[in-house]
Every structure is written in C-alpha cells, then in structure tokens.
Write a protein that holds these residues in place. Sequence first.
Motif, PDB file in Angstrom:
ATOM      1  N   SER B 285      -7.620   7.559  -4.092  1.00  0.00           N
ATOM      2  CA  SER B 285      -7.227   7.345  -2.696  1.00  0.00           C
ATOM      3  C   SER B 285      -5.765   6.923  -2.592  1.00  0.00           C
ATOM      4  O   SER B 285      -5.349   5.897  -3.155  1.00  0.00           O
ATOM      5  N   TYR B 286      -5.004   7.675  -1.810  1.00  0.00           N
ATOM      6  CA  TYR B 286      -3.569   7.382  -1.662  1.00  0.00           C
ATOM      7  C   TYR B 286      -3.345   5.987  -1.054  1.00  0.00           C
ATOM      8  O   TYR B 286      -2.634   5.154  -1.613  1.00  0.00           O
ATOM      9  N   ARG B 287      -3.984   5.750   0.076  1.00  0.00           N
ATOM     10  CA  ARG B 287      -3.796   4.441   0.730  1.00  0.00           C
ATOM     11  C   ARG B 287      -4.534   3.326  -0.005  1.00  0.00           C
ATOM     12  O   ARG B 287      -4.113   2.174   0.012  1.00  0.00           O
ATOM     13  N   GLY B 288      -5.638   3.687  -0.633  1.00  0.00           N
ATOM     14  CA  GLY B 288      -6.390   2.692  -1.393  1.00  0.00           C
ATOM     15  C   GLY B 288      -5.535   2.098  -2.507  1.00  0.00           C
ATOM     16  O   GLY B 288      -5.489   0.873  -2.703  1.00  0.00           O
ATOM     17  N   MET B 289      -4.840   2.992  -3.240  1.00  0.00           N
ATOM     18  CA  MET B 289      -3.969   2.528  -4.318  1.00  0.00           C
ATOM     19  C   MET B 289      -2.842   1.658  -3.745  1.00  0.00           C
ATOM     20  O   MET B 289      -2.532   0.595  -4.289  1.00  0.00           O
ATOM     21  N   LYS B 290      -2.232   2.148  -2.685  1.00  0.00           N
ATOM     22  CA  LYS B 290      -1.133   1.402  -2.057  1.00  0.00           C
ATOM     23  C   LYS B 290      -1.597   0.010  -1.619  1.00  0.00           C
ATOM     24  O   LYS B 290      -0.936  -0.995  -1.874  1.00  0.00           O
ATOM     25  N   PHE B 291      -2.741  -0.033  -0.920  1.00  0.00           N
ATOM     26  CA  PHE B 291      -3.234  -1.317  -0.435  1.00  0.00           C
ATOM     27  C   PHE B 291      -3.469  -2.281  -1.592  1.00  0.00           C
ATOM     28  O   PHE B 291      -3.049  -3.440  -1.554  1.00  0.00           O
ATOM     29  N   LEU B 292      -4.159  -1.814  -2.608  1.00  0.00           N
ATOM     30  CA  LEU B 292      -4.514  -2.718  -3.706  1.00  0.00           C
ATOM     31  C   LEU B 292      -3.274  -3.198  -4.454  1.00  0.00           C
ATOM     32  O   LEU B 292      -3.204  -4.364  -4.862  1.00  0.00           O
ATOM     33  N   GLU B 293      -2.284  -2.319  -4.612  1.00  0.00           N
ATOM     34  CA  GLU B 293      -1.072  -2.755  -5.300  1.00  0.00           C
ATOM     35  C   GLU B 293      -0.403  -3.900  -4.534  1.00  0.00           C
ATOM     36  O   GLU B 293      -0.071  -4.941  -5.098  1.00  0.00           O
ATOM     37  N   ARG B 294      -0.262  -3.700  -3.213  1.00  0.00           N
ATOM     38  CA  ARG B 294       0.416  -4.745  -2.440  1.00  0.00           C
ATOM     39  C   ARG B 294      -0.425  -6.008  -2.317  1.00  0.00           C
ATOM     40  O   ARG B 294       0.089  -7.122  -2.409  1.00  0.00           O
ATOM     41  N   PHE B 295      -1.720  -5.830  -2.110  1.00  0.00           N
ATOM     42  CA  PHE B 295      -2.586  -6.987  -1.942  1.00  0.00           C
ATOM     43  C   PHE B 295      -2.605  -7.858  -3.199  1.00  0.00           C
ATOM     44  O   PHE B 295      -2.500  -9.086  -3.123  1.00  0.00           O
ATOM     45  N   THR B 296      -2.733  -7.230  -4.357  1.00  0.00           N
ATOM     46  CA  THR B 296      -2.791  -8.032  -5.587  1.00  0.00           C
ATOM     47  C   THR B 296      -1.436  -8.665  -5.893  1.00  0.00           C
ATOM     48  O   THR B 296      -1.374  -9.748  -6.470  1.00  0.00           O
ATOM     49  N   THR B 297      -0.356  -7.996  -5.498  1.00  0.00           N
ATOM     50  CA  THR B 297       0.969  -8.600  -5.692  1.00  0.00           C
ATOM     51  C   THR B 297       1.115  -9.846  -4.815  1.00  0.00           C
ATOM     52  O   THR B 297       1.510 -10.916  -5.278  1.00  0.00           O
ATOM     53  N   GLU B 298       0.732  -9.706  -3.550  1.00  0.00           N
ATOM     54  CA  GLU B 298       0.867 -10.845  -2.615  1.00  0.00           C
ATOM     55  C   GLU B 298      -0.020 -12.012  -3.013  1.00  0.00           C
ATOM     56  O   GLU B 298       0.370 -13.169  -2.895  1.00  0.00           O
ATOM     57  N   THR B 299      -1.225 -11.710  -3.448  1.00  0.00           N
ATOM     58  CA  THR B 299      -2.159 -12.797  -3.795  1.00  0.00           C
ATOM     59  C   THR B 299      -2.021 -13.204  -5.262  1.00  0.00           C
ATOM     60  O   THR B 299      -2.713 -14.113  -5.713  1.00  0.00           O
ATOM     61  N   GLU B 300      -1.125 -12.524  -5.969  1.00  0.00           N
ATOM     62  CA  GLU B 300      -0.995 -12.751  -7.422  1.00  0.00           C
ATOM     63  C   GLU B 300      -2.338 -12.683  -8.132  1.00  0.00           C
ATOM     64  O   GLU B 300      -2.616 -13.437  -9.070  1.00  0.00           O
ATOM     65  N   SER B 301      -3.178 -11.766  -7.650  1.00  0.00           N
ATOM     66  CA  SER B 301      -4.440 -11.497  -8.344  1.00  0.00           C
ATOM     67  C   SER B 301      -4.153 -10.508  -9.465  1.00  0.00           C
ATOM     68  O   SER B 301      -3.650  -9.426  -9.204  1.00  0.00           O
ATOM     69  N   SER B 302      -4.457 -10.891 -10.674  1.00  0.00           N
ATOM     70  CA  SER B 302      -4.308  -9.972 -11.804  1.00  0.00           C
ATOM     71  C   SER B 302      -5.028 -10.580 -12.975  1.00  0.00           C
ATOM     72  O   SER B 302      -5.014 -11.806 -13.141  1.00  0.00           O
ATOM     73  N   ILE B 303      -5.675  -9.743 -13.758  1.00  0.00           N
ATOM     74  CA  ILE B 303      -6.304 -10.299 -14.957  1.00  0.00           C
ATOM     75  C   ILE B 303      -5.280 -10.519 -16.058  1.00  0.00           C
ATOM     76  O   ILE B 303      -5.591 -11.087 -17.093  1.00  0.00           O
ATOM     77  N   PHE B 304      -4.052 -10.018 -15.854  1.00  0.00           N
ATOM     78  CA  PHE B 304      -3.029 -10.122 -16.890  1.00  0.00           C
ATOM     79  C   PHE B 304      -2.092 -11.300 -16.670  1.00  0.00           C
ATOM     80  O   PHE B 304      -1.007 -11.336 -17.195  1.00  0.00           O
TER      81      PHE B 304
END
Lengths: 304, 304, 304, 304
Positions: B285-304
Amino acid sequence: MDCQKIIDRVYAEVKAGENLGQVAAYIPELSKIDPDRFGICLTSIDGRQYRAGDAEEPFSIQSIAKVLSLSLAFACIGEPIWKRVDVEPSGTAFNSLLQLESENGIPRNPLINAGAIVVCDILCGYFREPKKELINFIRRAANQPDIDYAADIAASEKSTGYRNFALINYLKSFGNIHNDIDQVIDLYFNLCSIKMNCVELSHTFLFLANNGVQLESGETLLDSSRTKRINAIMQTCGFYDEAGEFAYRVGLPGKSGVGGGITAILPNEYAIAVWSPRLNKKGNSYRGMKFLERFTTETESSIF
Amino acid sequence: MDCQKIIDRVYAEVKAGENLGQVAAYIPELSKIDPDRFGICLTSIDGRQYRAGDAEEPFSIQSIAKVLSLSLAFACIGEPIWKRVDVEPSGTAFNSLLQLESENGIPRNPLINAGAIVVCDILCGYFREPKKELINFIRRAANQPDIDYAADIAASEKSTGYRNFALINYLKSFGNIHNDIDQVIDLYFNLCSIKMNCVELSHTFLFLANNGVQLESGETLLDSSRTKRINAIMQTCGFYDEAGEFAYRVGLPGKSGVGGGITAILPNEYAIAVWSPRLNKKGNSYRGMKFLERFTTETESSIF
Amino acid sequence: MDCQKIIDRVYAEVKAGENLGQVAAYIPELSKIDPDRFGICLTSIDGRQYRAGDAEEPFSIQSIAKVLSLSLAFACIGEPIWKRVDVEPSGTAFNSLLQLESENGIPRNPLINAGAIVVCDILCGYFREPKKELINFIRRAANQPDIDYAADIAASEKSTGYRNFALINYLKSFGNIHNDIDQVIDLYFNLCSIKMNCVELSHTFLFLANNGVQLESGETLLDSSRTKRINAIMQTCGFYDEAGEFAYRVGLPGKSGVGGGITAILPNEYAIAVWSPRLNKKGNSYRGMKFLERFTTETESSIF
Amino acid sequence: MDCQKIIDRVYAEVKAGENLGQVAAYIPELSKIDPDRFGICLTSIDGRQYRAGDAEEPFSIQSIAKVLSLSLAFACIGEPIWKRVDVEPSGTAFNSLLQLESENGIPRNPLINAGAIVVCDILCGYFREPKKELINFIRRAANQPDIDYAADIAASEKSTGYRNFALINYLKSFGNIHNDIDQVIDLYFNLCSIKMNCVELSHTFLFLANNGVQLESGETLLDSSRTKRINAIMQTCGFYDEAGEFAYRVGLPGKSGVGGGITAILPNEYAIAVWSPRLNKKGNSYRGMKFLERFTTETESSIF
C-alpha cells in the motif's frame, strides 16, 4: 539475573557439545587458526563487561567490519547512499551475480561483498585519505587507538581475491564504481583485514545499541535515527542466506564474518561478540549461532 | 504523547499528499474498490483504540491472513513445520519459482504464496475440519464471532488463480503437498478471502504484541517464545521484495496484502492496521507505507 | 558402403560395452522395462530398411512425438505459431520455469514440455477433434493405421504429472493457453503415450528426410521449406541440455525421449531410430547416443 | 543458377528496405562507423568469388574471430579442450554469469566471451608466443600475410572492458584460468580487434566448408572430423540468444560479431561474409540476417 553466570553456563554447555563445520580455508591466515578457540564478551551500555573463554584473543573480524564502513559512509552522505546500494536481503547466495545483472549493478544491500565494495567507493570519493579516515572512525568507536589494518591479511586476501576483483570490475561496467579500481579494492581488502578480540569487538559495536553515542567519549558517531536504520539493515541482511534463521533463533540485529566472529546488539541494552572459527554450511560460526540462540532464550533478550 | 493527535495529524498529512500506484486488478472484488479509501486503527495492549478515516470499512485482508494460518499451524505442530518451509526472505520476486526448483520444493518462507499453501496443507493434515478450525482460531484472535470467509472472493480467486494452481502442482511434484490438491487450494483461497476492517484487524493481531495472549479472553493463542518467532518472520519476510525497505523505514514487524492493508506490531505496546488500496511497484500500500513511516518516526516506535 | 554391415558391427560393439545410466522411473510403464533392450532401424528414402537387435519391440516414444504434433500444427497454421512459442535452445534445464517467467509465458521452443503443451493448445483450437486428427496425422506419416495412443500410459502420466499440470496452469496465467486446461493436458498426455518400435519410428520420421513427402503415399505432410525448419529446430532444441553435445558428436537433427528412444535424420538420405532404455545424466539414451556417434562417424553422415 | 545475379538482386532488395537497429557504441572505433555500409562476399570451394556493395571495406570482425582461435586451440590439444569449456548453447544472455556460477566456472561454449577467454588461456599455455602463433594461423587461413591485430581497437576494448575483466577474474576464482590474467586478456582483446573485409573474411572461413583444407596452399588447418565439429558448434552457439532463429531462418552454421559482420558456411560448397553495422535487439546485424535468410531461401542452401 546474573549475566555473568548465564554467560558462563551457556558457554560451558556449548563448549561441552560438539563443534561442527569447517574453518574458512581460502587464506592461510584463517585456515591455520585453532578451530576450538571460543570466546565471548558482552558489553552493556552502562559499561560493564562479561567475558568467557578466549575473549581476549584477537581474530580476523572480516565482514563484520562492513557495518563500520557503512556507518561511516551513512554518517557522511546520508540518504543518497541508497541510490548506489539497496537495503534488501539477498536471497540465495548463488543469485548474487544474477541479481547484480538484473538490477543494473545496484547491489542488494551494503553488507554483501558487492555492496561493501560500493560503500568503499563512496568513502574513496568523500575523503582525501579514506584509509586513514576509516581506521580513525573505527578507533573512535572502539575507544582504542591501537586497532589497525592487518597488512599481511589484506595482502593474502588480495592475492587470491579473484571473485572480488570480478565483482568490482562488474560493478564498474555498470558505472557504479566512480574511483580508481585499485584504490577502492585496496580499501576493501584492508577493511576486511582488521583484527579485534571479543572485548574490543563488543565495545566497538556498543554505539549501535546506544543510539549512536560512543560510551566513554560521548561522541555521536551516528545520529539516533540512522543508528536504528543500520540496526534494521543488520537484522535483514547481516547473515548471508541465514538472516531469517538468525532473526528466528536469536532475535537480535547482528553481523557475522568468515573468521568465525558474530556480533549482535540489543538496543538500549548491550552489544555482544562471540568467536568460534568453525562455520556452518551457510558460512556463520557454528558455536557462535548456538551460543547466541541459547543466551538470548535464557535472558529473554529479543527485539521481538 | 497523545496517540490520537499524532494519528490524526499524520493521517491528515498523508491524505493531503498524492495517492500514487495502482489498485490490484486481477479480481473484480479488488479492482472495483474506491482507490481513495484510507483507514487506520491502532489497538494498544491496554485495550485502547485510536482510529482515523475509514477504520470501520471492511476490506479484503488477503495475504495478511497468512500470518494467522501460520500461527495456528505453528501452535499445532511446532518446530517440525520448518521441515516443510524455510524462514528466509525470498529475494527478488522473479526468483520464486527458480528457488522452489533449486531448493527441492521447500518454499523460502511461510508468507509467500508457496509457503502459505504448504501451511494450508499442514492444517489439512492436522485437522479433520481445517476450514472450520482455521476460522475459529481467527475469530478467537479477533474476539469477533462474525469474521468469516468471503465465498464470492474465494470463488473469484479460484477462477483466475492459475498461478496458485501452478504452485500447488509444482509443490506436489516435489512431494511437499500431502493432502488432496483440491482441498488444500480451497482452504488457501478461502484464507485469502477474509474481510476485516482496520479496527478488527489491529485487534486480531494484538496477540502478537502481547506475548501470544488474546486480550479479552486471556487465552494463550501461541506461547511467548513462538510469538516472538512469528514476529521475526514477519520482520524478514512480510513485505515481498520490500522487507528490507520496511524494516529500514518503519522498523516494525508487519505484513501487507494486495488489498491495500498493512498490519504491524510493536511488541508489548500495540498492533496497528492501515488500509489504502493503491499499491506501490513492490505491491505494498502506497499510503500505508507512508503513514507507517511517519507515524513510527513521530512516536519513535521501532524495535531497533 | 554396406549399411547393414556397419549397423551390425557398431551394434555389436556398443552392446559389448557397458550399459550405464538409469531407466526413467516416474511411471511404472517405463520403470519395468528390461534395461538391456537395444534396437535399431534405419529407413532410407529409397525405402530400404536396415535393422538390428530389438528393432521390432514397441516402446514408449514419449517426447519424440512432440516433433509430430509440432509438424501438424506448423502445417496447419504456419508462421503464426512462433507468436506462441520461440525457437531457441533452452539452456540449462533448471531455468525452464525462470525463463517462462522472464519471457512472459512464451516457451523457449516447441520441444520442451511447456512448448509442446502450447502446441497441443494450438491443435485444440484448430481442430474440432484434435485427438483424432493428431493420431491420423501420425498414422499417415507412419503409413501404419494401427498406431494408437496407449491409454494406460496416458493415465499413468496424468496421475503423477504434477509438474505438467503446474506448467499448463502457469502458461494459462500468462494467457498462453486458450482452450480448456483439461482438454489440452489430455491431448498432451496422450501424445506422450504413443508406442512404436524402431522400424515404425524410423519410417514415421522419414518424411523429414524426404522434403516433407511420405514415401509410400507420396502425400506432402509438410512443404519442403517448413520441413527444413522443423529439422533446424530438432538440431538446436531436440536434446534437452545436450543439444550441443548431440550436434557435436552426432551431427544430425534428432529428438530423444525418456523412454530411451532417439530418432535422427540425414536430409535426403535416411531416418534412423535407436532404442535403449538406460538414460545418461542429461536424460538421453546412453547406448543410443553411443551408437549414433559411432555410426555417423563410420558412415561419415553429418550435415556439417 | 547464377550466383552473382542472385547476390546482386537480394543485395538490392535488402538495401532498398529499411535499415533498423543500432550500431554498437561501446567503443569509438565501432560507434563512428557509417551505419549504412553494406558488403557481401561469397567464396566457393572452387575459388570463385561473388561480391556486392562494400565488400572490400575493412571492418572489425570482433567475435567472429573466436571461431579462429577455437580452431587453432582444437587443432593443438584436441578433445581435452572440452574439459575446460562446454559445447552447449547459452540460453538467455542474462544467465551468462549465473551459469558460470552454477557450472563451476566451465563456460557454456567457446563462442561466448567467457569461453573464448578460456580458449585464449589454452593458447597461452600451449605456445611460447601465443599472440604471434594465433595471427600466423589466421594469416594462413586467409592466405593473406597482411592480416593483423588492430592495436588501437584492442586498447580501446581494454580501457572499457570491465565486464571482460570481471569474467576473467571470475573464471580464475574457479581455477579455469591457468596463465597470467594480463597476458590472457591481452590476447583476447587483440583477437577481437582484427579487421578484415568481406572478401578476406569469406576466404578465411572457407577451410571450414572445405573439410579443413586451405584452398590455395592445400594445408590441412584442421582435420575433416574436427572441422565438422567446429561447424556444429557454430550452428548451436554462433548467434548469442538467436542461434535457434538463425538455424531456423538461414539454416547454415555461422558466427556473428558486434561490428555487424556475419559469416556462414555451406559444407562442401562455400563460405559467405556479410557486413552491415546496425544490430538487431539480439546483437546480430539487422541487414546481415535479412540478406542471409533471403539468399539461402533463393539458392535453397541449407544443411537441413
């Protein structure tokens, strides 16, 4: 939990078990190693170290060093690096050259040989003295001014490294090497020649568990966001054709080398280095894999 | 941080940007979807839900369901599952059949079509009524007794699914299908036909963020260790040839489907589902990828 | 030269030598054959026949029949056949599916399975009763009204022919099968089931050495120019991954089958059929290859 | 039939038609050629010559020369040559490196670059002065003491020939290069640099139509049996991925080069050379293919 106790116990268990696989034999410096050497060191982000076995015996870290050259190149030029090399796992080993061909000379990721050679080319284009800058970066990460290239290993690699010469010429035919082939391949062979012991190696990789900050100096070697991205690349691309297996069994980002070393990190917790020269069929340390699987299970360390 | 506010803001930003790519067109049930639908739901392990856009609009989850059949099969037979299917990323898409050939009918991982078909075969061998047991498992994960197969979608997939018929026959030629081809492929097409909305989907996947435990019932759908392993497989294999890119940009284990859905989890925190039908070139999903990239960046959600 | 004497001598020499390789074992009708059967028949365009050994023992001609279905389809629709199938050698066997994938469902040539299935589809589209028309064509070529499909072999092939079911479904997914899959695959399995003895087989292929004209009836089965083109295809594509080896050692256009038969022709001179069930590693008759190499050397028969 | 008349007519027809495709552009010596040059010469084994167009204009014969180095190596060491290189067609171009990998460094045939490099290595191992011996052999075949390497073309090829450097290093990594890489690649680049005109080229290849015997001198350059085998290899491997097409349309053994030359022979009859620089998509001369197809149809020249 008492980390040292767990390390000691798992170390003893794995050492008591069989030691299968072959030592890498393509250069004398690797083939003449005692195949039963086995060392471990975990360095936590509060600076404590837990060791077992031959933790202070230096060995050739080989491809593990590719994470360090990548970190430096990424710190220098940022996102444009991904125009030159991709971030996808490489699939089966035997496809490496086919993939280069079908993907127009863009290596699948920066941790396979082709990708690491492109990263060396980037460093050669960025620095006037790339060889010096690279070792300085590694020394700062290690907080160890003595770390150096091993000239004898580099020469040995060069004298038999026809496959890497093939790769760099092939990359050049696609226009993905911008500098002189001899200079780039020299940097590459030197990068792979570096020797460390487990104590040094875990210490060197600690910045990747510490949001990019070197522990003693407080220097930011890589910013926090890029550090996570390097870890993500280690996770998906760090173990040749066994990346999935390592994620499945160990659950930590890491990188292995044909010298029998493996390093892995648990973000915000620790970096660990294991060394045992016998390699399994996929080219990763037989005992190193075993140790890390059991250790992470016992400590419930996993990014998942 | 206020999760709802961040979701609302990132949702608005992505919605304001362009919506590129193509809607999957191989069956009418997918091609006739409004390409601008866009929904999100995050369910946290304390049971709170944060929604945006078309979060309550059902859509075909397609391949996302493969994680659920895999979880059930893994819960049933455990480690022997890996004798039938590997856990490695598949590399470039075009190799799928070549790899099956060179690896003697063992699919690279359980989240590509070939692997999911083998998983269906395992369920057919384990249960007397595999179709019923599978949907029951999914209903329990979803805490939703209404979830069901969509017979019309399954029929549509079947009538044009020549490539999947090719795959199952090819697998059978290697001896890696033990049950009747018609029964297995029927289960497979039904699995891919399931519809959920983002609220249900994020709720269904929450057990993978919660050590295998379903939130309301407290039922352990999968033990903690196996749950981590499913997450590891999603991380390395969940996005076709974009697994590395997703790890790099989003940093969470997840799975996408050609219906435009993506689900991802942050262990011990939340499960999130995003839906937007237009797919990028790699089929995600084009927008799905975009949303998740920005959302995890803003929330600093990452397993890494 | 005395053809019979040379055949007798070379036959005796090859029979005295070792008989290596394996009999095809994937269906009982092939695996239960006596592996030491060995027959030869050469039919010259003046109608004389020279035999040796088990020349009158019927065997399953298998893929050899693909030349006959191709000849009929080419006679029927001419050059447009090449929009559906190419005329290039297939390279290594393991690429077959990869090539179909990268070449969008156009088989490399009409003598590999995928290509022969497309040819069967062409016959199904052209004739109302393709099965009847095909056997009639073969009977006319053979001047033998008794030649028939072997229902038991066809059924046996069908019950284990998963790889061919995979191929036809895969071709269909690319749109390169226009008729009902079941009808086409039935024709294909029947085609492969035909039994002949060496006398009949060499007689059947004589028209390809005779500018397309059947000897007794004088019927033009294929015009002279198209006949040359069929011979060219046999030359480059008739021996799986051993086409070059056969051209090199034997120097005649020909076709082999997994039943252990090989037929070859010298334009304007003769057709020859050899049968010996043990196959070399590339899937061609071990003794058949040996016999033809020595026979063509002694008689200086070569198109080169 | 009046050969000159047919050549003149077909030449005129093809010249009147469109001239499609691209001139090879990777070195200036090729790219700066007038794309509309078009020459033909047929030399029959009774010594007569029939010419048309730019028959006396020299051009770079490029890969056509690989047949000559192969003939010399085969004359020198005989059958053991096939331990180093195979005789099978290469299938699709993009597999070249994959095949080398999966087949352990044994090139598919001696007429692709990898195979021709191995042949050069064989000559380097056999002769003390391989460069001199090779050009002498070619001069004897051509009955022309002036034929020589073109130093400027060889230097140009060398300066951009990264892919060939990749190949030779890759072959060396498998142990299939025994001599110094620099010496072997120098011989290879010189081999490819030779210039001839159509008159000389058809004359040079005449021995392959004449059982290995040079016409004027009567010298046996290759014995009769080996000559047939070289012709068989040209037939199956002489046209990159268009070998089947050439066999199908032209029906003669031959070899093409990226300079736009094609040579073909009809055993016991003639050798013909055609030159026109524009190449079709498969890398063979657009007009050369057209001319040969029509000429062989009109004269009913075909080995089939």
